[in-house]
Structure formats: structure tokens, C-alpha cells
Design an enzyme around this catalytic site. Structure first.
Site: not given
Ligand code: NAI
Length: 506
Positions: A121, A142, A154, A192
């Protein structure tokens, strides 16, 4: 069921990866879900199974569809197991180095024509792709949280992305039941970026001591129709999330004043007063319930003074009609009598400046925000200047509340609350069109679906008059001498013909 991508890999089984896996499986793709923490995958698969069962119980999915979804969602114990995926969507931790390392590995595993996408994001798609052998097949995809409910995605082309890759992702988004929009690889992409105006301008108004949080929330809900006020919204998202986004976009645009974050937010983050999740944000949440400070009561005034309305007031004839309907004694002379309550209705100027320029007695002068027609608002907003007499302020409050409509009285501020927040939102949107971050049409679609605004920002500009918005900005720029109110050239050009004429190409 034939989909654009029959086998889709999802890397990261957190909040976002889980949601993406859900809609991909529902659309008919086989989904391979991978996470560096195997227990995260197991948890996600279990929770999604339970979610599908609930949908079946509610009659939203039949038993066969649920069984098919469960069968299509498969755990991947290693990245290697994503080898047969035609598309891999990454939703892991938001760190450039970690994302780059993951894609470098993936590139060696998947077929040469497989598409690689990131759900980042805030990072640059081009930067994530920079280390790849084939950045042509890499794009941003996105989604928003919660993915199944937020129906917009997006699609972002990096500098080297092959347009055919974006076309494929766009077609697949429709199969997922989402609305795709095309965004340039620019900080904050569309949603955003467009969302910057609402919170930052509201924080600025609080920072100037014009009104308190709850009053600003009430004004923006009741005058414009936002579902949540900016402070309620920040409490819901959490300042730990929204403040870094403000800082990141401001930094990435090299300190563009339009996106300047607020010291109020920074201090609250430092103090852990971040919103609902910490039990206290701008509002308090004892037992999880929002505590809203009471509104000041309408003052009791025995006898109302006669009223004189500035000849330069915005929507003057409408304002005079309203005062007549409210039973006011209206003065019609060239200037107010010595007893008259003097009403001004500026666009983008403060009440003090208007009183001085129009040579009015500031002690008897009160301003009203009359940008939006009275019939369309559920609340009227008055502003005093530092010299306004108490009896005149109370008289104005009582008079404008006579028909039962809510009234807020704020301190003097160029642009009141609504004018400056609306003008900021419209101006940022116009500047995004100027920069070609996206088409005007995609901007409107992304903002209404992604931010839930009552109208797209360009339609808002048209609804309340592009020339009025320009006037607010020009005057605010004069009062503040701050380039953040500098009107975008796009707004100046399109102001004359309408902002949301989506078919007009430049
Ligand atoms: P989260 O923290 O809920 O989940 C991330 C997951 O990735 C975790 O289960 C973790 O164990 C895993 N992980 C970390 N490093 C890893 C690796 N090297 N290889 C494989 N798995 C790995 O995070 P969330 O909120 O789901 O966000 C994920 C992505 O989505 C980020 O890039 C974030 O910026 C983006 N995003 C998040 C939004 C939100 O509202 N939470 C909205 C839009 C995009």
C-alpha cells in the site's frame, strides 16, 4: 469455472492474504496459500472454512459451492509449491527488502509467463520490481481491508510493466467481483492519496483551535454527508496506521505542503492514544462504546436584535429568505443600524477580514458558512471573530436554531470547516488528475468505493461549484500565505467547464 488465472499463489496469510485467497477461491481459481509461518496458513484455512460455513448457514452460498471453495484452497508448505501458479499475489510484511527477496526467489520458481503482483500500500511498485530479471511481468494489485467487502482494487503499472499484465489483472479483478481501477506508480496510488485532504485539514483546524474534534465531526457529517467524521475515522483506523501513511506520502512527495502531517497526530501516536484499539483516541471508549461530548445548548434569548446581511454574502438572496422564514427583523439599509446583528457569509475569508474590509462593527459581526444551500445541510455553522460580543453571538445562535436545525458556533477561521475541508479534497483530486495518477473516472470510482465518500471528489467540486471552490482556495491562500491552498492548474482549467465531465479528455 474458467478464470483468467486458474491457479493463483498468495504469499502472506495475514489479514490481506486471507481475504485475497477467499475471493480468488470463490471466483473458481485454485489457490495456494503460503506464509513463512506455517501456523498462519493453517489458521487462515481454518478461519476461511468457518467463514464459508457461516455463508452457507445464512443461505448466501450453497453446500456444493462451499465444498468446492474449501477444496480449491490449498496450503503451500514452501514457496516451491507455487511453481504451477499463473499469478502470485504477495501480501507479506510491508518492507522493501523482504518483498524484493521473496520475488527474487519466486522468479526462479514460477513459469516464465507467470504474473507477479504485490499488494503493497505504500512502497513503490517499480522499486520492488527493480531487482527482477523480468520486471515486465510485475505489477501492483492493491486491495483494501476487508478484501471481500471493499470491492475496489488498484492495478498499478511499474515503469517496466507490460501493459498486457495489467490487462490480465484487470480482467481477473472483474472475475473476483471487484472493480479495477488503473493507478500510476505514485505515492499512495489513488485511494490513499485522495484521502489525504480529509484528515490532514481536519487536524489543522483543530490545531488552530477553531473547534474541537467532536464539533468538526458533527459539522462534516451533517453538512456534507460523510458517514464518519475525520476524528471518528482516525479512531477507527488507528493513528498508528493512518499517521505513518500521512508521513510516508508527505515524504515521498518531497514535503509537498498539501500532504503535511499534523503534530497533533504525531504526539498522540507517541503517547499511545491511537483510537478504539487502545481504548482512547480522540474519543474515549469505556467498555468499547464511544463517548461523545454533549453539544452546547442553544442559548435562551428574550429579544432578538434586527439583522443586516452583507451585500457580498454568498447565496445572499437564499440567506435573506432563510432569515425571513426564521422570523428575523431584516434591515434593508445600505449599512447596519447601531443595534443590528451583522451577518457575513464569506467564501475562504475569515469573519475578521470581512468585517475590516467591509467596514462593519466586528463586535456585532457573525459569519455563517453558506457554501452549501441551507436545504441540503442538517447543521448550520456560525463563526465569531475575536471582538464579537457575547449577546450578538447568542442572538445569532438562537436565531439560526429557531426552526430546530442544529447549529455549531466555531471560532473565526478562513473557510470555516466545511469549505476548507471540501476545497482541500477537491484540490488534491484535481492535482491527481493533473499529474495523471489516474483518469478522472477511475478517481471517482476508487474514492467512492475505497473511502465511502458520499460523492467522488470531482463530483463534490461540481455539486458545490468549481468557481466557489476556487474562490475558497484563492482566499485561503491569501489569508494563510500557505502554498497548501494553491489551486491545482487542473482545477483552474476545468473549473469553467465542470470537473466531473468524465468524457472530456485533455
Ligand atoms: P499481516 O501482518 O496481517 O500479515 C502478513 C503475513 O505475512 C504474516 O502472516 C507473516 O507471517 C507473513 N510474512 C511476513 N514475512 C514473510 C515472508 N518473507 N514470506 C512469507 N510470509 C511472510 O499484514 P497485512 O495487513 O495482511 O498486510 C500485508 C500486506 O498488504 C502489506 O504489504 C500491507 O501494506 C498491505 N496492505 C494492507 C492493508 C491493511 O489494511 N492491512 C490494506 C492494503 C494493503
Amino acid at each position: 469455472m474458467q478464470t483468467q488465472y486458474n491457479t493463483v499463489g498468495v504469499a502472506g496469510a495475514g489479514a490481506m492474504g486471507r481475504g485475497i485467497a477467499q475471493i480468488a477461491a470463490q471466483a473458481g481459481s485454485t489457490v495456494r496459500l503460503y506464509d513463512s509461518q506455517p501456523e498462519a496458513v493453517a489458521r487462515a484455512i481454518q478461519e476461511l472454512g468457518a467463514q464459508w460455513d457461516r455463508l452457507r448457514e445464512k443461505g448466501r452460498m450453497d453446500a456444493d459451492a462451499v465444498a468446492a471453495c474449501k477444496e480449491r484452497l490449498r496450503p503451500a508448505a514452501s514457496l516451491q509449491e507455487l511453481a504451477d501458479c499463473g499469478l502470485v499475489v504477495e501480501a507479506i510484511v510491508e518492507r522493501l527488502d523482504v518483498k524484493r527477496a521473496l520475488f527474487a526467489q519466486l522468479e526462479e520458481i514460477v513459469a516464465v509467463d507467470a504474473v507477479l503482483a504485490t499488494n503493497t500500500s505504500s512502497l513503490s511498485v517499480t522499486a520492488i520490481a527493480a531487482g527482477l530479471k523480468t520486471p515486465q511481468r510485475f505489477a501492483g494489485y492493491h486491495f483494501f481491508n476487508p478484501v471481500p467487502l471493499m470491492k475496489v482494487v488498484e492495478v498499478i503499472a511499474g515503469l517496466k510493466t507490460d501493459p498486457a499484465v495489467c490487462e490480465g489483472l484487470t480482467a481477473y479483478a472483474r472475475q473476483l467481483g471487484h472493480t479495477p481501477v488503473q493507478a500510476g506508480d505514485t505515492p499512495g496510488f489513488i485511494v490513499n492519496h485522495a484521502g489525504r485532504g480529509y484528515n490532514t485539514e481536519a487536524l489543522r483546524i483543530v490545531g488552530e483551535g477553531v473547534a474541537d474534534f467532536a464539533t468538526i465531526d458533527r459539522i462534516l457529517r451533517d453538512q456534507v454527508g460523510f458517514r464518519l467524521g475525520p476524528f471518528e475515522l482516525m479512531d477507527l483506523t488507528g493513528l498508528d496506521v493512518s499517521h505513518p501513511v500521512m508521513e510516508s506520502i508527505y515524504g515521498q512527495y518531497y514535503q509537498e505542503p498539501r500532504y503535511r502531517p499534523s503534530v497533533i497526530a504525531a504526539q498522540r501516536v507517541a503517547g499511545g492514544v491511537i483510537g478504539r484499539k487502545s481504548g482512547e483516541g480522540f474519543y474515549r471508549y469505556p467498555d468499547g462504546k464511544q463517548q461523545v461530548p454533549a453539544e452546547p445548548p442553544v442559548p435562551a434569548v428574550d429579544e432578538l436584535p434586527p439583522v443586516w446581511v452583507s451585500t457580498r454574502a454568498s447565496r445572499r438572496s437564499e440567506l435573506l429568505q432563510l432569515l425571513k422564514d426564521l422570523g428575523a427583523k431584516i434591515e434593508t439599509g445600505q449599512s447596519p443600524s447601531a443595534q443590528a446583528l451583522t451577518i457575513v457569509a464569506p467564501l475562504g475569508f475569515d469573519v475578521t477580514t470581512v468585517a475590516v474590509v467591509e467596514r462593519l462593527d466586528p463586535a456585532r459581526t457573525v459569519g455563517i458558512d453558506f457554501l452549501i444551500e441551507d436545504a441540503a445541510v442538517k447543521r448550520r455553522v456560525l463563526a465569531t471573530n475575536p471582538a464579537t460580543r457575547r449577546d450578538m453571538r447568542d442572538a445569532a445562535h438562537a436565531l439560526f436554531a429557531r426552526d430546530g436545525k442544529a447549529v455549531s458556533v466555531i471560532r473565526d477561521s478562513a473557510g470555516f470547516v466545511t469549505q476548507r475541508v471540501l476545497a482541500t479534497i477537491v484540490n488534491i483530486a484535481a492535482d491527481m488528475c493533473q499529474q495523471r495518477v489516474c483518469t478522472p473516472k477511475d478517481l471517482e470510482t476508487a474514492v467512492t468505493l475505497g473511502l465511502g465518500y458520499p460523492l467522488g471528489p470531482l463530483a463534490m467540486g461540481d455539486r458545490w461549484g468549481p468557481t466557489n471552490v476556487l474562490e475558497v482556495l484563492f482566499n485561503m491562500q491569501t489569508v494563510y500565505g500557505d502554498p497548501r491552498y494553491r489551486p491545482s492548474p487542473w482545477l483552474r482549467r476545468r473549473g469553467a467547464i465542470g470537473l466531473s465531465l468524465l468524457h472530456v479528455e485533455e
